[in-house]
Enzyme design. Sequence first.
Site, PDB file in Angstrom:
ATOM      1  N   TRP A 104       0.834  -1.215   0.000  1.00 53.03           N
ATOM      2  CA  TRP A 104       0.000   0.000   0.000  1.00 53.03           C
ATOM      3  C   TRP A 104       0.859   1.251   0.000  1.00 53.03           C
ATOM      4  CZ3 TRP A 104      -4.228  -1.378  -1.995  1.00 53.03           C
ATOM      5  CH2 TRP A 104      -4.745  -2.654  -1.721  1.00 53.03           C
ATOM      6  N   ASP A 173      -1.867   6.547   6.004  1.00 54.83           N
ATOM      7  CA  ASP A 173      -2.921   5.646   5.512  1.00 54.83           C
ATOM      8  C   ASP A 173      -3.250   4.729   6.690  1.00 54.83           C
ATOM      9  OD1 ASP A 173      -4.451   3.661   4.428  1.00 54.83           O
ATOM     10  OD2 ASP A 173      -3.017   3.087   2.858  1.00 54.83           O
ATOM     11  N   LYS A 197     -12.806  -1.812   6.648  1.00 54.88           N
ATOM     12  CA  LYS A 197     -12.142  -2.718   7.597  1.00 54.88           C
ATOM     13  C   LYS A 197     -12.655  -2.446   9.014  1.00 54.88           C
ATOM     14  CE  LYS A 197      -8.466  -2.478   4.332  1.00 54.88           C
ATOM     15  NZ  LYS A 197      -8.566  -3.804   3.727  1.00 54.88           N
TER      16      LYS A 197
HETATM   17  C1  LIG Z   1      -3.548  -0.172   4.165  1.00 58.61           C
HETATM   18  C2  LIG Z   1      -4.420  -0.102   2.959  1.00 58.61           C
HETATM   19  N1  LIG Z   1      -4.414   1.004   2.195  1.00 58.61           N
HETATM   20  C3  LIG Z   1      -5.180   1.116   1.102  1.00 58.61           C
HETATM   21  C4  LIG Z   1      -6.017   0.099   0.698  1.00 58.61           C
HETATM   22  C5  LIG Z   1      -6.853   0.260  -0.530  1.00 58.61           C
HETATM   23  O1  LIG Z   1      -8.119   0.615  -0.149  1.00 58.61           O
HETATM   24  P1  LIG Z   1      -9.310   0.823  -1.188  1.00 58.61           P
HETATM   25  O2  LIG Z   1      -9.647  -0.528  -1.726  1.00 58.61           O
HETATM   26  O3  LIG Z   1     -10.383   1.424  -0.331  1.00 58.61           O
HETATM   27  O4  LIG Z   1      -8.851   1.749  -2.241  1.00 58.61           O
HETATM   28  C6  LIG Z   1      -6.076  -1.075   1.453  1.00 58.61           C
HETATM   29  C7  LIG Z   1      -6.955  -2.180   1.052  1.00 58.61           C
HETATM   30  O5  LIG Z   1      -6.928  -3.277   1.535  1.00 58.61           O
HETATM   31  C8  LIG Z   1      -5.260  -1.179   2.605  1.00 58.61           C
HETATM   32  O6  LIG Z   1      -5.259  -2.288   3.350  1.00 58.61           O
END
Ligand SMILES: Cc1ncc(COP(=O)(O)O)c(C=O)c1O
Length: 362
Positions: A104, A173, A197
Amino acid sequence: MKKNRIYNFNPGPAALPLSVLEEIKESFLNLNGTGMSITEISHRSKDFESILDDAISRTKRLLNLDDRFHVLFCQSGASMQFCMIPMNLLREGKSADYVNTGTWSEKAIKEARIQGKKIKVVASSEDRDYSYIPQNIQFSGDAEYVHITSNNTIKGTQWPAFPDTKGIPLIADMSSDMMSRPFDAKPFGLFYAGAQKNLGPAGVCMVVIRNDMLERVPDNLPTMLKYTIFSEKKSLYNTPPCVAIYAVHLVLKWLEETIGGLEKMAEINRKKAELIYSTIDAGGFYRGTATPGSRSKMNVTFRLPNENLEKQFIQEALDNDLGGLKGHRSVGGCRASLYNAVSLSAVEALTDFMKNFERKNG
Ligand SMILES: Cc1ncc(COP(=O)(O)O)c(C=O)c1O
Protein backbone atom coordinates in the site's frame (compact mmCIF):
# COMPACT_ATOMS: atom_id res chain seq x y z
CA MET A 1 -23.86 -23.70 2.81
CA LYS A 2 -23.84 -21.93 6.16
CA LYS A 3 -27.17 -21.39 7.86
CA ASN A 4 -25.75 -19.27 10.66
CA ARG A 5 -23.26 -16.46 10.86
CA ILE A 6 -19.67 -17.60 11.23
CA TYR A 7 -16.59 -16.08 12.88
CA ASN A 8 -15.31 -13.74 10.20
CA PHE A 9 -11.58 -12.95 9.94
CA ASN A 10 -11.78 -11.31 6.51
CA PRO A 11 -9.21 -8.59 5.74
CA GLY A 12 -11.73 -6.17 4.22
CA PRO A 13 -14.56 -5.89 3.55
CA ALA A 14 -14.66 -7.35 7.02
CA ALA A 15 -16.75 -8.18 10.06
CA LEU A 16 -19.11 -5.51 11.39
CA PRO A 17 -20.62 -5.49 14.88
CA LEU A 18 -23.71 -7.70 14.89
CA SER A 19 -25.73 -5.03 16.70
CA VAL A 20 -24.93 -2.59 13.88
CA LEU A 21 -26.04 -5.07 11.21
CA GLU A 22 -29.22 -5.70 13.17
CA GLU A 23 -29.89 -1.98 13.47
CA ILE A 24 -29.42 -1.55 9.72
CA LYS A 25 -31.80 -4.45 9.11
CA GLU A 26 -34.37 -3.03 11.55
CA SER A 27 -34.34 0.44 10.08
CA PHE A 28 -33.78 -0.47 6.44
CA LEU A 29 -37.36 0.00 5.28
CA ASN A 30 -38.26 2.88 7.56
CA LEU A 31 -35.45 5.13 8.78
CA ASN A 32 -36.28 6.99 12.00
CA GLY A 33 -39.97 7.14 11.19
CA THR A 34 -39.48 8.77 7.79
CA GLY A 35 -41.40 5.96 6.10
CA MET A 36 -38.44 5.62 3.72
CA SER A 37 -35.20 3.68 3.56
CA ILE A 38 -31.76 5.28 3.97
CA THR A 39 -31.33 4.30 0.29
CA GLU A 40 -34.36 6.42 -0.61
CA ILE A 41 -33.96 9.68 1.29
CA SER A 42 -32.32 12.84 -0.02
CA HIS A 43 -28.73 13.48 0.97
CA ARG A 44 -29.91 17.06 1.59
CA SER A 45 -32.68 16.03 3.97
CA LYS A 46 -32.52 16.85 7.68
CA ASP A 47 -32.51 13.13 8.45
CA PHE A 48 -29.38 12.47 6.45
CA GLU A 49 -27.70 15.64 7.61
CA SER A 50 -28.14 14.66 11.24
CA ILE A 51 -26.55 11.26 10.47
CA LEU A 52 -23.60 12.97 8.79
CA ASP A 53 -23.22 15.49 11.64
CA ASP A 54 -23.36 12.69 14.16
CA ALA A 55 -20.65 10.73 12.31
CA ILE A 56 -18.43 13.82 12.26
CA SER A 57 -18.89 14.68 15.93
CA ARG A 58 -18.42 11.10 17.09
CA THR A 59 -15.19 10.88 15.05
CA LYS A 60 -13.94 14.08 16.68
CA ARG A 61 -14.81 12.87 20.16
CA LEU A 62 -13.37 9.38 19.69
CA LEU A 63 -10.11 10.72 18.28
CA ASN A 64 -10.00 13.72 20.58
CA LEU A 65 -9.64 16.12 17.64
CA ASP A 66 -9.50 19.86 18.18
CA ASP A 67 -11.25 22.47 16.00
CA ARG A 68 -8.46 22.57 13.45
CA PHE A 69 -9.42 19.14 12.13
CA HIS A 70 -12.08 18.50 9.48
CA VAL A 71 -13.68 15.10 8.96
CA LEU A 72 -14.42 14.41 5.29
CA PHE A 73 -16.14 11.53 3.54
CA CYS A 74 -14.60 10.92 0.12
CA GLN A 75 -15.20 8.25 -2.49
CA SER A 76 -13.06 5.92 -4.62
CA GLY A 77 -11.49 4.23 -1.61
CA ALA A 78 -8.20 4.83 0.12
CA SER A 79 -6.58 4.36 -3.30
CA MET A 80 -7.92 7.74 -4.43
CA GLN A 81 -6.13 9.36 -1.50
CA PHE A 82 -2.82 8.07 -2.87
CA CYS A 83 -3.32 10.50 -5.76
CA MET A 84 -5.24 13.30 -3.98
CA ILE A 85 -2.60 13.79 -1.28
CA PRO A 86 0.30 14.82 -3.55
CA MET A 87 -2.10 16.63 -5.89
CA ASN A 88 -3.46 18.82 -3.07
CA LEU A 89 -0.65 19.02 -0.57
CA LEU A 90 2.70 18.74 -2.35
CA ARG A 91 3.37 22.22 -3.72
CA GLU A 92 5.28 23.14 -6.88
CA GLY A 93 9.04 22.77 -6.54
CA LYS A 94 8.83 21.04 -3.16
CA SER A 95 9.37 17.46 -2.09
CA ALA A 96 7.73 14.96 0.29
CA ASP A 97 9.10 12.02 2.26
CA TYR A 98 7.55 8.55 2.01
CA VAL A 99 8.24 5.45 4.10
CA ASN A 100 7.82 2.20 2.17
CA THR A 101 6.44 -0.62 4.32
CA GLY A 102 4.77 -2.72 1.64
CA THR A 103 2.20 -2.90 -1.14
CA TRP A 104 0.00 0.00 0.00
CA SER A 105 2.94 2.34 0.59
CA GLU A 106 4.28 1.39 -2.84
CA LYS A 107 0.97 2.31 -4.40
CA ALA A 108 0.97 5.68 -2.62
CA ILE A 109 4.51 6.31 -3.88
CA LYS A 110 3.55 5.32 -7.43
CA GLU A 111 0.62 7.75 -7.55
CA ALA A 112 2.82 10.67 -6.47
CA ARG A 113 5.42 9.78 -9.08
CA ILE A 114 2.82 9.48 -11.86
CA GLN A 115 2.09 13.17 -11.30
CA GLY A 116 5.78 14.00 -11.71
CA LYS A 117 5.92 15.06 -8.05
CA LYS A 118 9.28 15.08 -6.27
CA ILE A 119 9.32 12.53 -3.50
CA LYS A 120 12.01 10.83 -1.47
CA VAL A 121 11.68 7.32 -0.06
CA VAL A 122 13.47 7.94 3.24
CA ALA A 123 13.13 4.39 4.61
CA SER A 124 12.00 1.00 3.39
CA SER A 125 11.66 -2.47 4.83
CA GLU A 126 11.83 -4.11 1.41
CA ASP A 127 15.23 -5.66 2.23
CA ARG A 128 13.52 -8.13 4.61
CA ASP A 129 10.32 -8.64 2.67
CA TYR A 130 8.51 -5.86 4.58
CA SER A 131 8.54 -7.90 7.77
CA TYR A 132 9.35 -4.93 10.01
CA ILE A 133 8.74 -1.21 10.56
CA PRO A 134 11.88 0.91 10.01
CA GLN A 135 13.11 2.89 13.01
CA ASN A 136 15.37 5.92 13.53
CA ILE A 137 14.46 7.43 10.20
CA GLN A 138 16.20 10.61 9.03
CA PHE A 139 13.49 12.82 7.55
CA SER A 140 14.30 15.65 5.12
CA GLY A 141 14.12 18.94 7.02
CA ASP A 142 12.29 20.62 4.14
CA ALA A 143 9.75 17.88 3.31
CA GLU A 144 6.18 19.07 2.70
CA TYR A 145 4.91 16.03 4.57
CA VAL A 146 5.90 12.51 5.62
CA HIS A 147 3.64 9.71 4.37
CA ILE A 148 3.42 6.39 6.21
CA THR A 149 1.09 3.37 6.21
CA SER A 150 0.19 2.89 9.86
CA ASN A 151 -0.82 -0.76 9.48
CA ASN A 152 0.26 -3.02 6.64
CA THR A 153 -2.72 -5.23 5.95
CA ILE A 154 -0.86 -7.69 3.71
CA LYS A 155 2.44 -8.12 5.55
CA GLY A 156 0.96 -7.92 9.04
CA THR A 157 3.10 -5.10 10.43
CA GLN A 158 2.02 -1.98 12.32
CA TRP A 159 3.81 1.12 13.60
CA PRO A 160 4.00 0.54 17.37
CA ALA A 161 4.41 4.32 17.82
CA PHE A 162 4.39 7.08 15.23
CA PRO A 163 7.72 8.62 14.21
CA ASP A 164 8.79 12.05 15.44
CA THR A 165 8.92 14.11 12.23
CA LYS A 166 10.11 17.27 14.04
CA GLY A 167 7.17 19.39 13.01
CA ILE A 168 6.79 18.13 9.43
CA PRO A 169 3.12 17.20 8.96
CA LEU A 170 2.61 13.48 9.20
CA ILE A 171 0.19 11.81 6.77
CA ALA A 172 -0.97 8.26 7.38
CA ASP A 173 -2.92 5.65 5.51
CA MET A 174 -4.81 4.17 8.48
CA SER A 175 -7.13 2.02 6.39
CA SER A 176 -6.60 -1.09 8.45
CA ASP A 177 -6.17 0.32 11.95
CA MET A 178 -8.25 3.49 12.14
CA MET A 179 -10.18 3.64 15.43
CA SER A 180 -8.40 0.55 16.77
CA ARG A 181 -6.33 2.53 19.29
CA PRO A 182 -6.09 6.10 20.57
CA PHE A 183 -3.29 8.32 19.27
CA ASP A 184 -2.24 11.94 19.40
CA ALA A 185 -3.56 13.55 16.20
CA LYS A 186 -1.64 16.81 16.64
CA PRO A 187 1.41 15.88 14.50
CA PHE A 188 -0.88 14.78 11.66
CA GLY A 189 -1.68 16.99 8.69
CA LEU A 190 -3.99 14.30 7.35
CA PHE A 191 -4.96 10.70 7.94
CA TYR A 192 -7.37 8.52 6.05
CA ALA A 193 -9.02 5.12 5.95
CA GLY A 194 -11.12 3.19 3.49
CA ALA A 195 -14.13 2.28 5.66
CA GLN A 196 -14.38 -1.39 4.81
CA LYS A 197 -12.14 -2.72 7.60
CA ASN A 198 -12.74 -0.98 10.90
CA LEU A 199 -15.36 1.63 10.06
CA GLY A 200 -18.16 0.18 7.99
CA PRO A 201 -18.91 -1.06 4.49
CA ALA A 202 -16.93 -0.26 1.33
CA GLY A 203 -17.81 2.86 -0.63
CA VAL A 204 -16.55 5.65 1.57
CA CYS A 205 -13.13 6.80 2.73
CA MET A 206 -12.80 8.85 5.90
CA VAL A 207 -10.26 11.65 5.59
CA VAL A 208 -9.27 13.82 8.55
CA ILE A 209 -7.41 16.95 7.49
CA ARG A 210 -5.94 19.86 9.46
CA ASN A 211 -6.75 23.50 8.59
CA ASP A 212 -3.24 24.51 7.55
CA MET A 213 -3.13 21.72 4.96
CA LEU A 214 -6.23 23.09 3.27
CA GLU A 215 -4.35 26.32 2.58
CA ARG A 216 -2.03 24.41 0.25
CA VAL A 217 -4.75 23.20 -2.12
CA PRO A 218 -4.16 24.72 -5.58
CA ASP A 219 -7.06 26.42 -7.41
CA ASN A 220 -6.56 24.58 -10.66
CA LEU A 221 -7.61 21.10 -9.59
CA PRO A 222 -10.73 19.31 -10.77
CA THR A 223 -13.53 20.16 -8.33
CA MET A 224 -14.10 16.64 -7.06
CA LEU A 225 -10.40 16.18 -6.31
CA LYS A 226 -10.06 19.19 -4.02
CA TYR A 227 -10.04 18.75 -0.24
CA THR A 228 -11.29 22.33 0.09
CA ILE A 229 -14.53 21.43 -1.72
CA PHE A 230 -15.12 18.48 0.61
CA SER A 231 -14.51 20.63 3.69
CA GLU A 232 -16.45 23.71 2.52
CA LYS A 233 -19.43 21.63 1.40
CA LYS A 234 -19.24 19.20 4.34
CA SER A 235 -18.76 16.28 1.89
CA LEU A 236 -22.03 17.24 0.19
CA TYR A 237 -20.82 18.85 -3.03
CA ASN A 238 -22.31 15.88 -4.85
CA THR A 239 -24.37 12.89 -3.70
CA PRO A 240 -22.28 11.08 -1.09
CA PRO A 241 -22.47 7.32 -0.40
CA CYS A 242 -25.35 7.75 2.06
CA VAL A 243 -25.74 4.10 3.04
CA ALA A 244 -22.04 3.67 3.77
CA ILE A 245 -21.95 6.88 5.83
CA TYR A 246 -25.05 5.74 7.71
CA ALA A 247 -23.33 2.45 8.60
CA VAL A 248 -20.13 4.26 9.62
CA HIS A 249 -22.17 6.48 11.96
CA LEU A 250 -23.66 3.34 13.59
CA VAL A 251 -20.21 1.77 13.99
CA LEU A 252 -18.93 4.96 15.63
CA LYS A 253 -21.94 4.99 17.95
CA TRP A 254 -21.19 1.35 18.87
CA LEU A 255 -17.57 2.28 19.57
CA GLU A 256 -18.57 5.14 21.86
CA GLU A 257 -21.63 3.72 23.58
CA THR A 258 -21.14 -0.06 23.64
CA ILE A 259 -17.36 -0.38 23.76
CA GLY A 260 -16.74 2.86 25.66
CA GLY A 261 -14.13 4.57 23.47
CA LEU A 262 -10.74 3.87 21.96
CA GLU A 263 -8.80 3.14 25.17
CA LYS A 264 -11.21 0.30 25.85
CA MET A 265 -11.15 -0.82 22.21
CA ALA A 266 -7.35 -0.88 22.23
CA GLU A 267 -7.34 -2.99 25.40
CA ILE A 268 -9.63 -5.58 23.79
CA ASN A 269 -7.56 -5.53 20.60
CA ARG A 270 -4.38 -6.04 22.64
CA LYS A 271 -5.87 -9.11 24.35
CA LYS A 272 -7.01 -10.60 21.02
CA ALA A 273 -3.58 -10.11 19.44
CA GLU A 274 -1.74 -11.49 22.49
CA LEU A 275 -3.86 -14.61 22.42
CA ILE A 276 -3.16 -15.45 18.82
CA TYR A 277 0.53 -14.49 18.83
CA SER A 278 1.13 -16.57 21.96
CA THR A 279 -0.54 -19.52 20.20
CA ILE A 280 1.71 -19.01 17.18
CA ASP A 281 4.83 -18.73 19.33
CA ALA A 282 4.01 -21.66 21.65
CA GLY A 283 5.29 -24.50 19.42
CA GLY A 284 7.32 -24.71 16.25
CA PHE A 285 4.32 -25.46 14.06
CA TYR A 286 3.09 -21.97 13.19
CA ARG A 287 5.51 -19.22 12.14
CA GLY A 288 4.60 -15.57 12.38
CA THR A 289 5.90 -13.64 9.36
CA ALA A 290 6.23 -10.20 11.00
CA THR A 291 9.14 -9.34 13.29
CA PRO A 292 8.09 -9.16 16.95
CA GLY A 293 8.02 -5.47 17.82
CA SER A 294 6.46 -4.66 14.44
CA ARG A 295 3.61 -7.16 14.65
CA SER A 296 0.17 -5.90 13.74
CA LYS A 297 -2.70 -6.17 16.20
CA MET A 298 -5.10 -6.03 13.27
CA ASN A 299 -3.74 -8.48 10.69
CA VAL A 300 -1.89 -11.50 12.04
CA THR A 301 0.06 -13.19 9.25
CA PHE A 302 1.50 -16.67 9.70
CA ARG A 303 2.71 -19.74 7.86
CA LEU A 304 2.37 -23.46 8.46
CA PRO A 305 5.11 -26.01 7.69
CA ASN A 306 4.00 -26.33 4.04
CA GLU A 307 1.43 -25.05 1.56
CA ASN A 308 -0.64 -28.24 1.60
CA LEU A 309 -1.10 -27.93 5.34
CA GLU A 310 -2.02 -24.26 4.86
CA LYS A 311 -4.75 -25.21 2.38
CA GLN A 312 -6.02 -27.90 4.73
CA PHE A 313 -5.94 -25.44 7.67
CA ILE A 314 -8.00 -22.84 5.80
CA GLN A 315 -10.56 -25.42 4.65
CA GLU A 316 -10.91 -27.14 8.02
CA ALA A 317 -11.19 -23.78 9.74
CA LEU A 318 -14.06 -22.87 7.44
CA ASP A 319 -15.70 -26.23 8.13
CA ASN A 320 -15.54 -25.14 11.78
CA ASP A 321 -17.16 -21.76 11.06
CA LEU A 322 -13.91 -19.78 11.07
CA GLY A 323 -13.74 -17.88 7.79
CA GLY A 324 -11.46 -15.48 5.90
CA LEU A 325 -8.11 -16.94 6.97
CA LYS A 326 -6.37 -17.08 3.60
CA GLY A 327 -3.32 -14.82 3.23
CA HIS A 328 -3.30 -12.12 0.54
CA ARG A 329 -2.91 -13.63 -2.93
CA SER A 330 0.45 -11.84 -3.38
CA VAL A 331 2.05 -13.52 -0.36
CA GLY A 332 0.12 -16.73 0.39
CA GLY A 333 0.05 -18.29 3.84
CA CYS A 334 -2.59 -17.46 6.42
CA ARG A 335 -3.90 -14.23 7.87
CA ALA A 336 -6.37 -13.58 10.66
CA SER A 337 -7.75 -10.06 10.61
CA LEU A 338 -8.78 -8.98 14.09
CA TYR A 339 -10.58 -5.72 13.43
CA ASN A 340 -12.68 -4.04 16.13
CA ALA A 341 -15.82 -6.05 15.38
CA VAL A 342 -14.01 -9.38 15.81
CA SER A 343 -14.75 -10.41 19.38
CA LEU A 344 -12.40 -11.95 21.90
CA SER A 345 -14.56 -15.10 21.81
CA ALA A 346 -14.00 -15.33 18.02
CA VAL A 347 -10.26 -15.26 18.64
CA GLU A 348 -10.61 -17.84 21.42
CA ALA A 349 -12.47 -20.12 19.00
CA LEU A 350 -9.71 -19.61 16.42
CA THR A 351 -6.86 -20.30 18.83
CA ASP A 352 -8.62 -23.44 20.13
CA PHE A 353 -8.91 -24.61 16.55
CA MET A 354 -5.24 -23.77 15.90
CA LYS A 355 -4.11 -25.81 18.92
CA ASN A 356 -6.21 -28.79 17.84
CA PHE A 357 -4.97 -28.56 14.27
CA GLU A 358 -1.39 -28.50 15.54
CA ARG A 359 -1.99 -31.55 17.75
CA LYS A 360 -3.38 -33.51 14.82
CA ASN A 361 -0.90 -32.41 12.17
CA GLY A 362 2.23 -31.25 14.00
C1 LIG B 1 -3.55 -0.17 4.17
C2 LIG B 1 -4.42 -0.10 2.96
N1 LIG B 1 -4.41 1.00 2.19
C3 LIG B 1 -5.18 1.12 1.10
C4 LIG B 1 -6.02 0.10 0.70
C5 LIG B 1 -6.85 0.26 -0.53
O1 LIG B 1 -8.12 0.61 -0.15
P1 LIG B 1 -9.31 0.82 -1.19
O2 LIG B 1 -9.65 -0.53 -1.73
O3 LIG B 1 -10.38 1.42 -0.33
O4 LIG B 1 -8.85 1.75 -2.24
C6 LIG B 1 -6.08 -1.08 1.45
C7 LIG B 1 -6.95 -2.18 1.05
O5 LIG B 1 -6.93 -3.28 1.53
C8 LIG B 1 -5.26 -1.18 2.60
O6 LIG B 1 -5.26 -2.29 3.35
